[in-house]
Write an enzyme that holds these catalytic residues in place. Structure first.
Site, PDB file in Angstrom:
ATOM      1  N   HIS A 104      63.566  34.166  54.364  1.00 27.40           N
ATOM      2  CA  HIS A 104      64.194  35.395  55.183  1.00 27.40           C
ATOM      3  C   HIS A 104      64.880  36.332  54.346  1.00 27.40           C
ATOM      4  O   HIS A 104      65.794  35.684  53.585  1.00 27.40           O
ATOM      5  CB  HIS A 104      64.874  35.322  56.348  1.00 27.40           C
ATOM      6  CG  HIS A 104      64.239  34.370  57.519  1.00 27.40           C
ATOM      7  ND1 HIS A 104      64.198  33.153  57.600  1.00 27.40           N
ATOM      8  CD2 HIS A 104      63.516  34.868  58.661  1.00 27.40           C
ATOM      9  CE1 HIS A 104      63.492  32.435  58.462  1.00 27.40           C
ATOM     10  NE2 HIS A 104      63.196  33.593  59.336  1.00 27.40           N
ATOM     11  N   ASP A 107      68.470  34.931  54.231  1.00 25.08           N
ATOM     12  CA  ASP A 107      68.569  33.564  53.812  1.00 25.08           C
ATOM     13  C   ASP A 107      68.945  33.410  52.408  1.00 25.08           C
ATOM     14  O   ASP A 107      69.732  32.743  51.738  1.00 25.08           O
ATOM     15  CB  ASP A 107      67.038  32.680  53.649  1.00 25.08           C
ATOM     16  CG  ASP A 107      66.564  32.585  54.990  1.00 25.08           C
ATOM     17  OD1 ASP A 107      67.038  32.455  55.886  1.00 25.08           O
ATOM     18  OD2 ASP A 107      65.348  32.492  54.809  1.00 25.08           O
TER      19      ASP A 107
HETATM   20  C1  XLS Z   1      61.454  30.007  64.392  1.00 23.84           C
HETATM   21  C2  XLS Z   1      60.478  30.382  63.490  1.00 23.84           C
HETATM   22  C3  XLS Z   1      60.812  31.009  62.349  1.00 23.84           C
HETATM   23  C4  XLS Z   1      59.867  31.688  61.480  1.00 23.84           C
HETATM   24  C5  XLS Z   1      60.144  32.602  60.412  1.00 23.84           C
HETATM   25  O1  XLS Z   1      61.346  29.403  65.510  1.00 23.84           O
HETATM   26  O2  XLS Z   1      59.479  29.370  63.330  1.00 23.84           O
HETATM   27  O3  XLS Z   1      61.487  30.018  61.296  1.00 23.84           O
HETATM   28  O4  XLS Z   1      58.793  30.889  60.891  1.00 23.84           O
HETATM   29  O5  XLS Z   1      61.244  33.828  60.966  1.00 23.84           O
END
Ligand code: XLS
Ligand code: NI
Ligand code: NI
Length: 442
Positions: A104, A107
């Site tokens: 993200h 991140d």
């Molecule tokens: C959360 C989601 C997240 C997505 C990406 O539950 O799995 O990690 O994969 O935003």
């Protein structure tokens, strides 16, 4: 890479040693260079590490703060820490041998005081990531934007009742798309985050979904305008953090995309733990996506049978993964998608080596499942059984039904004059369960 021993000095590159090995830091099933059907196993499985869990996860839970302390997190200047963390991540990727990563926007770089400052931070880390990608050969499977952590998104992003928040989210995703393109991302994922509601008392469900669709159309248009060719994914999840999320499961995602004319632009990124939260099996979600030609990518993890939330564990359940791989291979594979470990260490797994054990286990379980699924399909008994079960639709009046050439009148006549009472046939579930076990365990 110069600093390749700086962050995980104790751990060497993980090698394939086969099932005879007793080395816990080796692969027993995943042999990246083994050629299967003219392609290396690494290119079949396309493993990816999720930056948010592997390098931003701290073990925090609702009852206490993080437990996992990493040396590279200790600096004072947030940009230098972000760079050191990314160096550690790429050292980890190189040693593990995963060909892809996912992240993200937030991140990899800290937010600033304004969007402009945040974007400048992001640009610096993207430049760093580009160098590291070039030096290691690790590629970006998909990028995404965090539209759920910041307070401004507490009532959603594209589904926020305030158009100002929608606009801010649009600006953020515009940048995230450009960054994903700059790093050669093969895809871009929309996970709903807080795109749902806590209570219908304050929610206009129809307007929120209209706005979400408008947002996704804008993303498609922007991708086109900048020449981003990556695959867009919707990642369904029924709830958590909100009580109800609009991308509830694959079936509701298909209905949403078709309703708003978005179906050509999206495929599904299916996450195991989200499937089970929705009351489905992992294989069910894969089959539904495949049935619509919309199987895209996998967020590889698992829930806990006894806990009702998104525990995001590494999946070592070879039986579950074998069934998933049968469905994935039958659908023709994942194409430009991959197997992204959207999974985190348990709170007490605080050693750097635990990060390796976790991913090695996940990769080995998938590799074993891949091999077993190939044997199941090559052997053909399971496929033939299902084919035979529907054989009455392959010819005669059955084929005419399937081709919509007959109506109730004709079938009524047929039953009264010729067919009479059907002869029930066993579904043979127990026989098939035994057959599956014979593939798994001999
Ligand atoms: C959360 C989601 C997240 C997505 C990406 O539950 O799995 O990690 O994969 O935003
Ligand atoms: Ni996910
Ligand atoms: Ni999840």
């Amino acid at each position: 890479m110069k600093k390749s021993r700086a962050h995980f000095p104790q751990i060497k590159s993980i090698a394939y040693e086969g099932t005879g090995s007793r080395n816990p830091l080796a692969f027993r099933h995943y042999n990246p260079d083994e050629i299967v059907d003219g392609r290396k196993m690494r290119d079949h499985l396309r493993f990816s590490v999720a930056y948010w869990h592997a390098f931003r996860g701290t073990g925090a839970d609702p009852f206490g703060p993080g437990t996992i302390i990493r040396r590279w997190e200790s600096g004072k200047d947030p940009i230098s820490v972000a760079k050191a963390r990314m160096d550690a991540a790429f050292e980890f990727f190189q040693k593990l041998g995963n060909p892809f990563w996912c992240f993200h926007d937030r991140d990899i770089a800290p937010e600033g005081r304004t969007l402009a400052e945040t974007n400048r931070h992001l640009d610096r880390l993207v430049a760093h990531a580009r160098q590291l990608q070039r030096a290691t050969g690790v590629k970006l499977l998909w990028g995404t934007a965090n539209l759920f952590s910041n307070r401004r998104y507490m009532c959603g992003a594209a589904t926020n009742p305030d158009a100002h928040v929608f606009a801010y989210a649009a600006a953020q995703v515009k940048k995230a798309l450009e960054v994903t393109q700059a790093l050669g991302g093969a895809g871009y994922t929309f996970w709903g985050g807080r795109e749902g509601y806590e209570t219908l008392l304050n929610t206009n469900l129809k307007r929120e979904q209209d706005h979400l669709a408008a947002f996704l159309h804008m993303a498609v248009d922007h991708a086109k305008s900048i020449g981003f060719k990556g695959q867009f994914y919707i990642e369904p999840k029924p709830k958590e953090p909100t009580k109800h999320q609009y991308d509830f499961d694959v079936a509701s995602g298909v209905a949403f995309l078709r309703t708003y004319g978005l179906e050509r632009h999206f495929k599904f990124n299916i996450e195991t733990n989200h499937a089970t939260l929705a009351g489905h099996t992992f294989q069910h979600e894969i089959e539904v996506a495949a049935a619509h030609g919309m199987l895209g990518s996998i967020d590889a993890n698992a829930g806990d049978e006894l806990l009702g939330w998104d525990t995001d564990q590494f999946n070592t359940n070879v039986k579950e993964l074998t069934l998933a791989m049968v469905s994935i291979l039958r659908a023709g594979g994942l194409g430009n998608g991959g197997l992204n470990f959207d999974a985190k260490l348990r709170r007490a797994s605080i050693d750097p080596a635990d990060l390796f054990h976790a991913h090695i286990g996940g990769m080995d379980a998938y590799a074993l499942a891949f091999k077993t699924a190939r044997r199941i399909l090559a052997d053909g008994r399971l496929t033939d059984f299902v084919k035979q079960r529907y054989a009455s639709y392959d010819s005669g009046f059955g084929r005419d039904i399937a081709r919509r050439r007959l109506g109730f009148r004709e079938l009524n006549r047929l039953v009264l004059t010729k067919l009479g009472e059907p002869r029930p046939r066993s579904g043979k579930q127990e026989y098939l369960e035994n057959l599956l076990n014979s593939y798994l365990h001999g």
